[in-house]
Design a protein around this motif. Structure first.
Motif, PDB file in Angstrom:
ATOM      1  N   GLY A  69      -4.976  20.335 -77.425  1.00  0.00           N
ATOM      2  CA  GLY A  69      -5.883  19.405 -78.114  1.00  0.00           C
ATOM      3  C   GLY A  69      -7.356  19.740 -77.958  1.00  0.00           C
ATOM      4  N   VAL A  70      -7.754  20.173 -76.773  1.00  0.00           N
ATOM      5  CA  VAL A  70      -9.169  20.480 -76.523  1.00  0.00           C
ATOM      6  C   VAL A  70      -9.597  21.756 -77.258  1.00  0.00           C
ATOM      7  CG1 VAL A  70     -10.920  20.815 -74.702  1.00  0.00           C
ATOM      8  CG2 VAL A  70      -8.988  19.297 -74.281  1.00  0.00           C
TER       9      VAL A  70
ATOM     10  N   SER B 296      -5.070  21.027 -72.831  1.00  0.00           N
ATOM     11  CA  SER B 296      -4.555  19.823 -73.481  1.00  0.00           C
ATOM     12  C   SER B 296      -4.950  18.593 -72.677  1.00  0.00           C
ATOM     13  CB  SER B 296      -3.036  19.923 -73.647  1.00  0.00           C
ATOM     14  OG  SER B 296      -2.400  19.699 -72.412  1.00  0.00           O
ATOM     15  N   GLY B 297      -4.340  17.459 -73.042  1.00  0.00           N
ATOM     16  CA  GLY B 297      -4.666  16.223 -72.340  1.00  0.00           C
ATOM     17  C   GLY B 297      -4.112  16.191 -70.925  1.00  0.00           C
ATOM     18  N   GLY B 298      -3.010  16.885 -70.699  1.00  0.00           N
ATOM     19  CA  GLY B 298      -2.370  16.851 -69.388  1.00  0.00           C
ATOM     20  C   GLY B 298      -2.373  18.182 -68.660  1.00  0.00           C
TER      21      GLY B 298
ATOM     22  N   HIS C 218       6.758  21.816 -75.011  1.00  0.00           N
ATOM     23  CA  HIS C 218       5.604  21.353 -75.779  1.00  0.00           C
ATOM     24  C   HIS C 218       4.376  22.266 -75.593  1.00  0.00           C
ATOM     25  CE1 HIS C 218       2.838  18.251 -77.369  1.00  0.00           C
ATOM     26  NE2 HIS C 218       2.027  18.626 -76.394  1.00  0.00           N
TER      27      HIS C 218
ATOM     28  N   GLY D 284      -8.737  17.895 -71.052  1.00  0.00           N
ATOM     29  CA  GLY D 284      -8.690  16.750 -71.965  1.00  0.00           C
ATOM     30  C   GLY D 284      -8.804  15.428 -71.217  1.00  0.00           C
TER      31      GLY D 284
ATOM     32  N   ASN E  77     -12.143  21.572 -79.898  1.00  0.00           N
ATOM     33  CA  ASN E  77     -13.548  21.311 -79.542  1.00  0.00           C
ATOM     34  C   ASN E  77     -14.501  22.359 -80.124  1.00  0.00           C
ATOM     35  OD1 ASN E  77     -15.896  21.690 -77.245  1.00  0.00           O
ATOM     36  ND2 ASN E  77     -15.375  19.581 -77.666  1.00  0.00           N
TER      37      ASN E  77
ATOM     38  N   ASP F  11     -11.419  12.362 -71.664  1.00  0.00           N
ATOM     39  CA  ASP F  11     -11.024  10.964 -71.846  1.00  0.00           C
ATOM     40  C   ASP F  11     -11.636  10.060 -70.774  1.00  0.00           C
ATOM     41  OD1 ASP F  11      -9.566  11.779 -74.056  1.00  0.00           O
ATOM     42  OD2 ASP F  11      -7.711  12.025 -72.939  1.00  0.00           O
TER      43      ASP F  11
ATOM     44  N   THR G 147      -4.016  19.746 -82.145  1.00  0.00           N
ATOM     45  CA  THR G 147      -3.452  18.525 -81.557  1.00  0.00           C
ATOM     46  C   THR G 147      -1.946  18.471 -81.848  1.00  0.00           C
ATOM     47  OG1 THR G 147      -4.359  17.420 -83.486  1.00  0.00           O
ATOM     48  CG2 THR G 147      -5.544  17.116 -81.444  1.00  0.00           C
ATOM     49  N   ASP G 148      -1.245  17.559 -81.174  1.00  0.00           N
ATOM     50  CA  ASP G 148       0.215  17.538 -81.212  1.00  0.00           C
ATOM     51  C   ASP G 148       0.781  17.470 -82.634  1.00  0.00           C
ATOM     52  OD1 ASP G 148       0.018  17.590 -78.506  1.00  0.00           O
ATOM     53  OD2 ASP G 148       0.564  15.485 -78.199  1.00  0.00           O
TER      54      ASP G 148
ATOM     55  N   GLY H 282     -12.125  13.012 -76.449  1.00  0.00           N
ATOM     56  CA  GLY H 282     -12.500  14.361 -76.878  1.00  0.00           C
ATOM     57  C   GLY H 282     -13.275  14.415 -78.187  1.00  0.00           C
ATOM     58  N   PRO H 283     -12.683  13.903 -79.282  1.00  0.00           N
ATOM     59  CA  PRO H 283     -13.377  13.981 -80.567  1.00  0.00           C
ATOM     60  C   PRO H 283     -14.705  13.213 -80.572  1.00  0.00           C
ATOM     61  CG  PRO H 283     -11.061  13.388 -80.853  1.00  0.00           C
ATOM     62  CD  PRO H 283     -11.321  13.371 -79.394  1.00  0.00           C
TER      63      PRO H 283
ATOM     64  N   ASP I 166     -17.286  15.228 -78.586  1.00  0.00           N
ATOM     65  CA  ASP I 166     -17.574  16.417 -79.389  1.00  0.00           C
ATOM     66  C   ASP I 166     -18.623  16.074 -80.461  1.00  0.00           C
ATOM     67  OD1 ASP I 166     -17.437  18.926 -80.555  1.00  0.00           O
ATOM     68  OD2 ASP I 166     -15.308  18.836 -81.025  1.00  0.00           O
TER      69      ASP I 166
ATOM     70  N   HIS J 106       1.843  24.605 -78.161  1.00  0.00           N
ATOM     71  CA  HIS J 106       0.377  24.706 -78.291  1.00  0.00           C
ATOM     72  C   HIS J 106      -0.089  26.164 -78.248  1.00  0.00           C
ATOM     73  CE1 HIS J 106      -0.922  20.574 -78.368  1.00  0.00           C
ATOM     74  NE2 HIS J 106      -0.357  20.259 -77.219  1.00  0.00           N
TER      75      HIS J 106
HETATM   76  O1  KG4 Z   1      -2.723  18.651 -76.690  1.00  0.00           O
HETATM   77  P1  KG4 Z   1      -2.968  17.221 -76.938  1.00  0.00           P
HETATM   78  O2  KG4 Z   1      -2.922  16.733 -78.358  1.00  0.00           O
HETATM   79  O3  KG4 Z   1      -1.999  16.329 -76.091  1.00  0.00           O
HETATM   80  C1  KG4 Z   1      -1.406  16.774 -74.925  1.00  0.00           C
HETATM   81  O4  KG4 Z   1      -0.474  17.611 -75.019  1.00  0.00           O
HETATM   82  O5  KG4 Z   1      -1.872  16.337 -73.844  1.00  0.00           O
HETATM   83  O6  KG4 Z   1      -4.385  16.933 -76.331  1.00  0.00           O
HETATM   84  C2  KG4 Z   1      -4.979  15.684 -76.327  1.00  0.00           C
HETATM   85  C3  KG4 Z   1      -6.319  15.838 -75.678  1.00  0.00           C
HETATM   86  C4  KG4 Z   1      -7.021  14.520 -75.410  1.00  0.00           C
HETATM   87  O7  KG4 Z   1      -7.425  14.492 -74.071  1.00  0.00           O
HETATM   88  C5  KG4 Z   1      -8.213  14.564 -76.360  1.00  0.00           C
HETATM   89  O8  KG4 Z   1      -9.341  13.868 -75.860  1.00  0.00           O
HETATM   90  C6  KG4 Z   1      -8.472  16.049 -76.457  1.00  0.00           C
HETATM   91  O9  KG4 Z   1      -7.191  16.620 -76.489  1.00  0.00           O
HETATM   92  N1  KG4 Z   1      -9.223  16.430 -77.658  1.00  0.00           N
HETATM   93  C7  KG4 Z   1     -10.455  16.984 -77.633  1.00  0.00           C
HETATM   94  C8  KG4 Z   1     -10.863  17.149 -78.982  1.00  0.00           C
HETATM   95  N2  KG4 Z   1      -9.847  16.700 -79.782  1.00  0.00           N
HETATM   96  C9  KG4 Z   1      -8.847  16.268 -78.952  1.00  0.00           C
HETATM   97  N3  KG4 Z   1     -11.239  17.317 -76.605  1.00  0.00           N
HETATM   98  C10 KG4 Z   1     -12.442  17.835 -76.876  1.00  0.00           C
HETATM   99  N4  KG4 Z   1     -12.918  18.014 -78.135  1.00  0.00           N
HETATM  100  C11 KG4 Z   1     -12.157  17.698 -79.218  1.00  0.00           C
HETATM  101  N5  KG4 Z   1     -12.638  17.878 -80.446  1.00  0.00           N
END
Ligand code: KG4
Ligand code: ZN
Length: 348
Positions: A279-280, A139-141, A114, A167, A283, A171, A310-311, A184-185, A188, A118
């Motif tokens: 995901g980040v 990302s989130g993790g 995964h 991420g 931003n 959160d 994002t995913d 995140g969004p 932002d 990204h």
């Molecule tokens: O990559 P992702 O979709 O999922 C994982 O693989 O973990 O990332 C999700 C993360 C979440 O923590 C979300 O809050 C963050 O990406 N995220 C953002 C934004 N859009 C999503 N963080 C900061 N700014 C954003 N615009």
């Protein structure tokens, strides 16, 4: 090997059911169904709810993707699917569907990482990655700096977070500010109305003694604690809190440390292309500051469009295409999902 294989990509590692179709580096379809609304009231992803939502969404999302790409299942050359890392029950839904398709169609299966999806998704927007490329994965993790020698075969870890991911920090800070999930969004957007210099939050692992051991590593748990302390003290003292100022100052700290270490890693390793992913990477401040600093440092920046950050399934499909084009052997039909798949392993 055929030059531009038609690849179906399936993603189900968290709360997005994604099906993408690519022909080589060309994006043909990218359909995503999200169960995020079902998790909001719990303030985070509930694995069992996510798994059930994948079961319901997979068929319809697949049909939408095939229609959008105007292709028939019989035309697909290979099936790529997220094999890890992610939520076990969620991964198993996508992997089972991919195995069934590969078996029924008699086409090769590729179990894909995964995180490498990204990193590689920008190929769909801006073409092949030069070798080597530095990747900033946020990302989130996960939060990593990676040396990408070859997106299909050679990934080396340069740096990682020693605690929270970027991420995750978004959160958690959103939650302590009473904002919605995912944070995140929301942060932002709010940060756009605030002053990024209102509060000086810490930049993790940037002090001289930390740089000796952790020059290319990140840490965000101290920042999260600093925001919590600041909010707590303000409330205790009856000081009115400007949420936009807190959001903007927090975001500035995250973007500052992510970009400064990424640029330093490029310069230290003599790499002149930096690709952003995760995901980040959507931003706005991170994208802006990175562009500014890459410009100053003579580094070419590659940023996928926010919708691909994002995913989604297209990012898995494009790694499948890279694997096929690199002549990597397909996965066996009896592979298992690996919720802790190592970041340096592109495929199974
Ligand atoms: O990559 P992702 O979709 O999922 C994982 O693989 O973990 O990332 C999700 C993360 C979440 O923590 C979300 O809050 C963050 O990406 N995220 C953002 C934004 N859009 C999503 N963080 C900061 N700014 C954003 N615009
Ligand atoms: Zn992801």
């Amino acid at each position: 090997m055929m030059s531009a294989p038609l690849i179906l990509g399936i993603e189900s590692s968290c709360d997005e059911t994604g099906v993408g179709i690519v022909r080589g580096h060309e994006l043909l379809a990218n359909e995503v169904a999200s169960s995020v609304d079902e998790h909001v009231r719990f303030g985070g992803v509930v694995p069992e709810i996510a798994s059930r939502a994948h079961v319901e969404a997979l068929g319809p999302t697949l049909r939408r993707a095939l229609a959008a790409a105007d292709v028939d299942l019989s035309q697909i050359d290979a099936i790529a699917v997220t094999a890890g890392p992610g939520l076990m029950g969620a991964l198993v839904v996508g992997l089972s569907a991919a195995k069934a398709l590969a078996f029924a169609l008699n086409k090769p299966l590729y179990g894909v990482n995964h995180l490498i999806g990204h990193v590689g998704v920008d190929i769909l927007d801006h073409g092949p990655l030069p070798s080597p490329t530095m990747a900033l994965l946020v990302s989130g993790g996960h939060t990593n700096l990676l040396r990408v020698g070859n997106i299909a075969t050679q990934i080396d870890e340069i740096g990682t977070t020693i605690d929270d991911a970027a991420g995750e920090a978004y959160d958690k800070v959103a939650r302590l500010l009473g904002l919605a999930y995912p944070g995140g969004p929301v942060i932002d957007r709010l940060a756009g109305e605030g002053n990024p210099r209102a509060i000086s939050f810490p930049r993790g692992l940037t002090a001289r003694h930390d740089l000796e051991r952790h020059r290319f590593n990140y840490s965000f748990s101290g920042l999260k604690t600093a925001v919590a302390r600041w909010v707590e003290i303000s409330r205790r003292d009856g000081v009115e809190i400007s949420i936009p100022d807190v959001a903007a100052s927090f975001q500035e700290a995250v973007a500052d440390v992510l970009t400064s270490k990424a640029i330093d890693a490029c310069q230290f390793h003599g790499i002149d292309t930096l690709v952003l992913g995760g995901g980040v990477a959507a931003n706005s401040r991170l994208r802006g500051l990175l562009a500014e600093r890459c410009d100053q440092g003579g580094i070419t920046l590659r940023r996928p469009r926010p919708a691909l950050c994002t995913d989604n399934g297209a990012m898995i499909a494009v790694i499948g295409a890279e694997l096929v084009m690199a002549g990597v052997a397909p996965s066996s039909l009896d592979i298992s999902a690996d919720s802790g798949m190592p970041i340096t392993q592109v495929s199974m």
